[in-house]
Design a protein around this motif. Sequence first.
Motif, short mmCIF file in Angstrom:
data_model
loop_
_atom_site.label_atom_id
_atom_site.label_comp_id
_atom_site.label_asym_id
_atom_site.label_seq_id
_atom_site.Cartn_x
_atom_site.Cartn_y
_atom_site.Cartn_z
N LEU A 199 12.64 2.00 9.42
CA LEU A 199 12.88 2.97 10.42
C LEU A 199 13.94 4.13 9.62
CD1 LEU A 199 13.74 0.98 13.49
CD2 LEU A 199 11.81 2.45 13.22
N ALA A 200 14.62 3.73 8.68
CA ALA A 200 15.41 4.87 7.87
C ALA A 200 14.55 5.69 6.92
CB ALA A 200 16.67 4.22 7.17
N LEU A 201 13.42 5.10 6.71
CA LEU A 201 12.62 6.10 5.74
C LEU A 201 12.01 7.41 6.42
CD1 LEU A 201 10.55 3.00 4.20
CD2 LEU A 201 12.45 4.16 3.13
N PRO A 202 12.09 8.48 5.84
CA PRO A 202 11.60 9.53 6.65
C PRO A 202 10.33 9.72 6.81
CG PRO A 202 12.28 10.14 4.07
CD PRO A 202 12.66 8.74 4.59
N TYR A 203 9.37 9.21 5.81
CA TYR A 203 7.94 9.19 5.98
C TYR A 203 7.34 7.58 6.92
CZ TYR A 203 8.58 5.95 2.10
OH TYR A 203 8.93 4.75 1.36
N PHE A 204 8.30 6.91 7.58
CA PHE A 204 7.65 5.97 7.97
C PHE A 204 6.69 5.94 8.96
CE2 PHE A 204 8.09 3.07 11.67
CZ PHE A 204 7.70 1.69 11.01
N TRP A 205 6.96 6.97 10.08
CA TRP A 205 5.98 7.22 11.14
C TRP A 205 4.59 8.06 10.85
CZ3 TRP A 205 5.83 4.26 15.12
CH2 TRP A 205 6.97 3.69 15.69
N ASP A 206 4.87 8.89 9.87
CA ASP A 206 4.01 9.65 9.12
C ASP A 206 2.88 8.60 8.41
OD1 ASP A 206 2.69 12.11 8.66
OD2 ASP A 206 3.03 11.65 6.57
N ALA A 207 3.29 7.75 7.82
CA ALA A 207 2.49 6.71 7.13
C ALA A 207 1.85 5.80 7.94
CB ALA A 207 3.15 5.87 6.25
N LEU A 229 0.88 -1.34 0.02
CA LEU A 229 0.01 0.04 -0.08
C LEU A 229 0.96 1.23 0.04
CD1 LEU A 229 -2.73 -1.12 2.56
CD2 LEU A 229 -3.01 -0.83 -0.06
N PRO A 230 0.33 2.35 -0.49
CA PRO A 230 1.15 3.73 -0.50
C PRO A 230 1.65 3.84 0.97
CG PRO A 230 -1.03 3.79 -1.81
CD PRO A 230 -1.07 2.74 -1.11
N GLY A 231 2.81 4.18 1.00
CA GLY A 231 3.55 4.46 2.10
C GLY A 231 4.25 3.25 3.12
N PHE A 232 3.90 2.12 2.47
CA PHE A 232 4.39 0.96 3.34
C PHE A 232 5.16 0.01 2.26
CE2 PHE A 232 0.67 2.61 5.43
CZ PHE A 232 0.78 2.34 6.77
N GLY A 233 5.74 -0.88 3.05
CA GLY A 233 6.67 -1.59 2.35
C GLY A 233 7.71 -1.05 1.26
N GLY A 273 -0.79 12.61 0.14
CA GLY A 273 -0.84 12.29 1.69
C GLY A 273 -2.01 11.60 2.18
N ASN A 274 -2.98 10.97 1.55
CA ASN A 274 -3.92 10.71 1.91
C ASN A 274 -3.85 9.23 2.33
OD1 ASN A 274 -6.87 9.94 2.58
ND2 ASN A 274 -7.82 10.81 0.74
N TYR A 275 -3.87 8.99 3.67
CA TYR A 275 -3.98 7.33 3.87
C TYR A 275 -5.22 6.90 4.80
CZ TYR A 275 1.33 7.78 3.61
OH TYR A 275 2.29 8.06 3.16
N SER A 276 -6.35 7.55 3.96
CA SER A 276 -7.70 6.83 4.60
C SER A 276 -7.85 5.48 3.94
CB SER A 276 -8.69 7.91 4.38
OG SER A 276 -8.91 8.03 2.95
N VAL A 277 -8.86 4.57 4.56
CA VAL A 277 -9.26 3.35 4.11
C VAL A 277 -9.82 3.59 2.79
CG1 VAL A 277 -10.93 1.52 4.31
CG2 VAL A 277 -9.58 2.35 6.50
N THR A 278 -10.53 4.58 2.54
CA THR A 278 -11.07 5.02 1.16
C THR A 278 -9.82 5.16 0.13
OG1 THR A 278 -13.18 5.87 2.11
CG2 THR A 278 -12.39 6.51 -0.19
N ALA A 279 -8.92 5.94 0.65
CA ALA A 279 -7.78 6.10 -0.39
C ALA A 279 -6.90 4.77 -0.86
CB ALA A 279 -6.62 7.31 0.28
N ARG A 325 -4.80 7.02 11.95
CA ARG A 325 -6.08 7.90 11.84
C ARG A 325 -7.08 7.43 10.84
NH1 ARG A 325 -3.18 12.76 11.00
NH2 ARG A 325 -2.11 12.09 13.02
N GLY A 326 -6.70 7.16 9.66
CA GLY A 326 -7.69 6.94 8.71
C GLY A 326 -8.60 5.59 8.94
#
Length: 329
Positions: free
Chosen positions: A220-228, A85-89, A97-103, A234-235
Amino acid sequence: MSSTELPPALATTVTPRVGAVRVGDGERLRSVGLPGITLTVRSRPASRKGLPPALYVHGLGGSSQNWSALMPLLDGLVDSEALDLPGFGDSPPPDDGNYSVTAHARAVIRYLDAAERGPVHLFGNSLGGAVTTRVAAVRPDLVRTLTLVSPALPEIRAQRTAWPTALLALPGVAGLFTRLTKDWSAEQRVRGVMALCYGDPGIVTPEGFRHAVEEMERRLALPYFWDAMARSSRGLVNAYTLGGQHGLWRQAERVLAPTLLVYGGRDQLVGYRMAQRAARSFRDSRLLSLPEAGHVAMMEYPETVATAFRELLADAGEQPSPSGAGAEG
């Protein structure tokens, strides 16, 4: 259409992806560019032409690797692909930047439409279970069967062990947690995740643990890990609060595809007690209860899940090929 026969619109956007991401025996990775998102897709070569396609969707904090134990057991039965999924793996964040279930559901639908692979046998775990439930409800034309492993559907009283995950949805919590745990090693983090997700973490082999630590270090080295993680949490929480036709339980009732539900008796994130409600909500469902399993039964008991999926196909009138006999558990 098999995973090796891509339509022209997708073929031009496919490039090999290996890098630091683990690729299991017989697996391949490729990167697929779609409007607003880029998805990494993990696949296995189809053992023969004409196999029906299958698509696997992971849970919160997971990746397509979560399906690597199950997919080989279904060789000869389906043509398997699993996406990040976007932002993972190995998939980068979505442009909006939309991580909702719908997105996330929209990302799955965009891929299936672009790849012209539907209808597929659709699998989802945890967050991926919520995502694939939404896909099956709004686009029944894309789904042959639906297999849900510990799907993250709304619970009135969530287990206390699930609270920390939900708390990530609160603004600032992810940043606070990052600061509080900055001295934790990757090994410590992996042990914590496994204690939460497995019914018995002792079944993880030393090699499997080492691979998980390597993957944790990479993420953990990815700058967006915790944001995703925070935005997807939240989504999911927001999806739990939706009512009416957009509510996940209401959408479960709209699913037409034959559905296999898999619940673990030791699941600390999705309540085992939700199994019966799910069995009542999905109109054409069968339930596999695994008392010793945790949250990721497809990783803990892949042979049992594979056998249940074969039985689902038989019940749905899609007889498995004898070449898929390796899935017997």
